[in-house]
Design a protein around this motif. Structure first.
Motif, PDB file in Angstrom:
ATOM      1  N   GLN A  39      10.578 -12.384   5.764  1.00 20.30           N
ATOM      2  CA  GLN A  39       9.683 -11.969   4.700  1.00 20.30           C
ATOM      3  C   GLN A  39      10.208 -12.468   3.358  1.00 20.30           C
ATOM      4  N   PRO A  40       9.339 -12.998   2.511  1.00 20.89           N
ATOM      5  CA  PRO A  40       9.803 -13.430   1.191  1.00 20.89           C
ATOM      6  C   PRO A  40      10.191 -12.217   0.341  1.00 20.89           C
ATOM      7  N   ALA A  41      11.247 -12.361  -0.405  1.00 21.55           N
ATOM      8  CA  ALA A  41      11.726 -11.264  -1.257  1.00 21.55           C
ATOM      9  C   ALA A  41      10.741 -11.014  -2.398  1.00 21.55           C
ATOM     10  N   VAL A  42      10.598  -9.760  -2.743  1.00 19.13           N
ATOM     11  CA  VAL A  42       9.786  -9.433  -3.927  1.00 19.13           C
ATOM     12  C   VAL A  42      10.674  -9.567  -5.162  1.00 19.13           C
ATOM     13  N   PRO A  43      10.079  -9.862  -6.292  1.00 23.06           N
ATOM     14  CA  PRO A  43      10.893  -9.975  -7.506  1.00 23.06           C
ATOM     15  C   PRO A  43      11.641  -8.672  -7.809  1.00 23.06           C
ATOM     16  N   PRO A  44      12.846  -8.787  -8.352  1.00 24.41           N
ATOM     17  CA  PRO A  44      13.632  -7.589  -8.659  1.00 24.41           C
ATOM     18  C   PRO A  44      12.895  -6.578  -9.544  1.00 24.41           C
ATOM     19  N   ARG A  45      12.079  -7.084 -10.444  1.00 28.64           N
ATOM     20  CA  ARG A  45      11.335  -6.182 -11.332  1.00 28.64           C
ATOM     21  C   ARG A  45      10.370  -5.300 -10.536  1.00 28.64           C
ATOM     22  N   VAL A  46       9.729  -5.876  -9.530  1.00 26.78           N
ATOM     23  CA  VAL A  46       8.812  -5.100  -8.685  1.00 26.78           C
ATOM     24  C   VAL A  46       9.600  -4.048  -7.919  1.00 26.78           C
ATOM     25  N   ARG A  47      10.748  -4.454  -7.368  1.00 28.07           N
ATOM     26  CA  ARG A  47      11.596  -3.516  -6.623  1.00 28.07           C
ATOM     27  C   ARG A  47      11.981  -2.335  -7.503  1.00 28.07           C
ATOM     28  N   SER A  48      12.336  -2.612  -8.750  1.00 21.42           N
ATOM     29  CA  SER A  48      12.753  -1.521  -9.634  1.00 21.42           C
ATOM     30  C   SER A  48      11.571  -0.628 -10.008  1.00 21.42           C
ATOM     31  N   MET A  49      10.351  -1.196 -10.044  1.00 24.83           N
ATOM     32  CA  MET A  49       9.166  -0.403 -10.409  1.00 24.83           C
ATOM     33  C   MET A  49       8.703   0.503  -9.265  1.00 24.83           C
ATOM     34  N   VAL A  50       8.686  -0.020  -8.056  1.00 26.31           N
ATOM     35  CA  VAL A  50       8.147   0.771  -6.939  1.00 26.31           C
ATOM     36  C   VAL A  50       9.233   1.433  -6.105  1.00 26.31           C
ATOM     37  N   GLY A  51      10.457   0.973  -6.242  1.00 17.65           N
ATOM     38  CA  GLY A  51      11.572   1.583  -5.512  1.00 17.65           C
ATOM     39  C   GLY A  51      11.936   0.809  -4.262  1.00 17.65           C
ATOM     40  N   GLY A  52      13.205   0.853  -3.942  1.00 19.25           N
ATOM     41  CA  GLY A  52      13.735   0.121  -2.793  1.00 19.25           C
ATOM     42  C   GLY A  52      13.131   0.557  -1.474  1.00 19.25           C
ATOM     43  N   THR A  53      12.900   1.858  -1.318  1.00 20.52           N
ATOM     44  CA  THR A  53      12.345   2.360  -0.055  1.00 20.52           C
ATOM     45  C   THR A  53      10.944   1.812   0.178  1.00 20.52           C
ATOM     46  N   ALA A  54      10.126   1.802  -0.860  1.00 20.73           N
ATOM     47  CA  ALA A  54       8.758   1.286  -0.725  1.00 20.73           C
ATOM     48  C   ALA A  54       8.768  -0.201  -0.381  1.00 20.73           C
ATOM     49  N   VAL A  55       9.655  -0.943  -0.999  1.00 20.87           N
ATOM     50  CA  VAL A  55       9.741  -2.380  -0.721  1.00 20.87           C
ATOM     51  C   VAL A  55      10.218  -2.617   0.705  1.00 20.87           C
ATOM     52  N   ASN A  56      11.230  -1.874   1.146  1.00 22.17           N
ATOM     53  CA  ASN A  56      11.719  -2.015   2.522  1.00 22.17           C
ATOM     54  C   ASN A  56      10.633  -1.661   3.531  1.00 22.17           C
ATOM     55  N   ASP A  57       9.882  -0.602   3.258  1.00 13.92           N
ATOM     56  CA  ASP A  57       8.780  -0.218   4.141  1.00 13.92           C
ATOM     57  C   ASP A  57       7.725  -1.312   4.198  1.00 13.92           C
ATOM     58  N   TYR A  58       7.429  -1.900   3.043  1.00 15.86           N
ATOM     59  CA  TYR A  58       6.461  -2.999   2.985  1.00 15.86           C
ATOM     60  C   TYR A  58       6.928  -4.180   3.839  1.00 15.86           C
ATOM     61  N   HIS A  59       8.192  -4.580   3.671  1.00 22.83           N
ATOM     62  CA  HIS A  59       8.719  -5.711   4.452  1.00 22.83           C
ATOM     63  C   HIS A  59       8.671  -5.409   5.950  1.00 22.83           C
ATOM     64  N   ARG A  60       9.048  -4.201   6.331  1.00 22.43           N
ATOM     65  CA  ARG A  60       9.039  -3.823   7.742  1.00 22.43           C
ATOM     66  C   ARG A  60       7.623  -3.871   8.310  1.00 22.43           C
ATOM     67  N   GLU A  61       6.657  -3.334   7.583  1.00 20.52           N
ATOM     68  CA  GLU A  61       5.270  -3.328   8.044  1.00 20.52           C
ATOM     69  C   GLU A  61       4.723  -4.747   8.182  1.00 20.52           C
ATOM     70  N   GLU A  62       5.021  -5.596   7.216  1.00 21.87           N
ATOM     71  CA  GLU A  62       4.548  -6.983   7.275  1.00 21.87           C
ATOM     72  C   GLU A  62       5.193  -7.727   8.444  1.00 21.87           C
ATOM     73  N   ALA A  63       6.475  -7.500   8.668  1.00 20.05           N
ATOM     74  CA  ALA A  63       7.170  -8.147   9.790  1.00 20.05           C
ATOM     75  C   ALA A  63       6.589  -7.671  11.120  1.00 20.05           C
ATOM     76  N   GLU A  64       6.293  -6.389  11.225  1.00 18.52           N
ATOM     77  CA  GLU A  64       5.734  -5.854  12.468  1.00 18.52           C
ATOM     78  C   GLU A  64       4.373  -6.466  12.784  1.00 18.52           C
ATOM     79  N   LYS A  65       3.591  -6.796  11.760  1.00 19.94           N
ATOM     80  CA  LYS A  65       2.298  -7.444  11.981  1.00 19.94           C
ATOM     81  C   LYS A  65       2.473  -8.785  12.686  1.00 19.94           C
ATOM     82  N   VAL A  66       3.580  -9.453  12.417  1.00 20.63           N
ATOM     83  CA  VAL A  66       3.869 -10.738  13.050  1.00 20.63           C
ATOM     84  C   VAL A  66       4.535 -10.534  14.404  1.00 20.63           C
ATOM     85  N   LEU A  67       5.501  -9.630  14.463  1.00 22.74           N
ATOM     86  CA  LEU A  67       6.335  -9.496  15.658  1.00 22.74           C
ATOM     87  C   LEU A  67       5.664  -8.776  16.823  1.00 22.74           C
TER      88      LEU A  67
END
Length: 140
Positions: A39-67
Motif C-alpha cells: 500500500q502506498p504511504a499516506v503523507p505524514p500530515r494526513v497521518r497526524s490529522m486522522v491518527g495512526g490507528t485510522a491510517v493503519n486500519d485504512y491500509h489493512r482494509e485496502e490490502a484485504e480487498k486485494v488479498l
C-alpha cells in the motif's frame, strides 16, 4: 520452492496468478507462495490529522480487498500460501519481503507501459529487476 507473488489487484496480477497455477513446476505441491500487497504511504500530515490507528486500519482494509480474492483462488487450487501486506514503495517493499523470507523467485504481472510510460510513471517491475538478486518472472 518459495515464491513471492507481488499483487496489486490488477488484471496483471490475475495473469501472474493464473500462470503459477497452470505451470506445476512453479505452483506445484512443493511450492510455497507468499502473496504480497504493498500500500502506498499516506503523507505524514494526513497521518497526524486522522491518527495512526485510522491510517493503519485504512491500509489493512485496502490490502484485504486485494488479498482475500487471491487467497480464495489459491485455496480452491489447494496451494500452500501465506499473505502479507506492507506500506511503502512497491518495488522496494517486494524486494525487502523476498530477501527477508529467503524466497527463491518473485513473480509479478507487468503493465507493459513501455519506455515512455516508465520514464513518466516509473515501473515497479523495473525497480524489482534492478534491485533484486533472485530470479524475477514477469508475466505480461
Amino acid at each position: 520452492m518459495k515464491i513471492v507473488l507481488a499483487a496489486d489487484g490488477s488484471s496483471y496480477t490475475k495473469k501472474a496468478l493464473a500462470f503459477l497455477v497452470t505451470h506445476e513446476e512453479f505452483g506445484g505441491p512443493e511450492a510455497e507462495i507468499l502473496v504480497v500487497n504493498v500500500q502506498p504511504a499516506v503523507p505524514p500530515r494526513v497521518r497526524s490529522m486522522v491518527g495512526g490507528t485510522a491510517v493503519n486500519d485504512y491500509h489493512r482494509e485496502e490490502a484485504e480487498k486485494v488479498l482475500k480474492p487471491i487467497e480464495k483462488f489459491l485455496q480452491r487450487h489447494d496451494l500452500a500460501y501465506s499473505s502479507k501486506w506492507a506500506v511503502g514503495s512497491p518495488g522496494v517493499e517486494v524486494v525487502k519481503v523476498a530477501k527477508k523470507e529467503k524466497a527463491h523467485m518473485i513473480v509479478m504481472g507487468t503493465h507493459g507501459h513501455g519506455i515512455l510510460g516508465r520514464a513518466l510513471l516509473g515501473s515497479v517491475a523495473q525497480n524489482v529487476l534492478t534491485s533484486c538478486e533472485i530470479p524475477v518472472l514477469l508475466v505480461k
